[in-house]
Design an enzyme around this catalytic site. Structure first.
Site, PDB file in Angstrom:
ATOM      1  CB  CYS A  86    -106.146 -50.342  22.151  1.00 31.63           C
ATOM      2  SG  CYS A  86    -107.240 -48.963  22.457  1.00 31.63           S
TER       3      CYS A  86
ATOM      4  CB  CYS B 108    -109.653 -51.251  22.147  1.00 30.03           C
ATOM      5  SG  CYS B 108    -109.023 -49.994  21.021  1.00 30.03           S
TER       6      CYS B 108
END
Length: 142
Positions: free
Chosen positions: A65, A68
């Site tokens: 991600c 993230c």
């Protein structure tokens, strides 16, 4: 008229490539920041015990991600500053799906601040350090 189209197309294409390159460089630089030693890495097995008492900020994330990877260094900074007052934790949702499913985590990064085992505040998407610090401080005072 056909020439103008190709000139404009070329300029837009170059701008698109440049924006992708800048994003790549940002993510690459964020990935080089080592996580804090004060972060608590959670698993499905350790999750409930770690959040049961006090205030815990939990970052739900995954390795693949991109947002993230941007949020990670912010969470590490918070851990360096306030790990003596609150638990600052990370849980990889790809390898710990049971906890993520139980909490209804559908988008990442998601950050949930727990107070004595109960969700206090939930954030979805990348958040700034000041927003997260304000929420943790509110949970500590509540």
């Amino acid at each position: 008229m056909n020439t103008y189209f190709w000139i404009i197309f070329g300029i837009l294409f170059a701008a698109l490539i440049f924006s992708f390159y800048r994003r790549y460089k940002l993510v690459a630089s964020m990935s080089k920041v080592p996580p804090s030693d004060k972060l608590i890495i959670l698993t499905d097995a350790t999750f409930k015990k770690q959040i049961a008492k006090g205030v815990a900020l939990v970052d739900f994330w995954a390795e693949w991600c991109t947002p993230c990877k941007i949020q990670g260094p912010v969470v590490s900074e918070i851990a360096e500053e306030i790990s003596d007052q609150a638990k600052i934790c990370k849980l990889d949702v790809q390898h710990n799906q049971r906890t993520a499913t139980q909490l209804g985590i559908r988008n990442i990064p998601t950050i949930i601040i727990f107070k004595d085992g109960k969700p206090f505040k939930k954030f979805v998407g990348v958040k700034t350090k000041s927003v997260l610090m304000k929420a943790v401080n509110a949970a500590l005072k509540a």
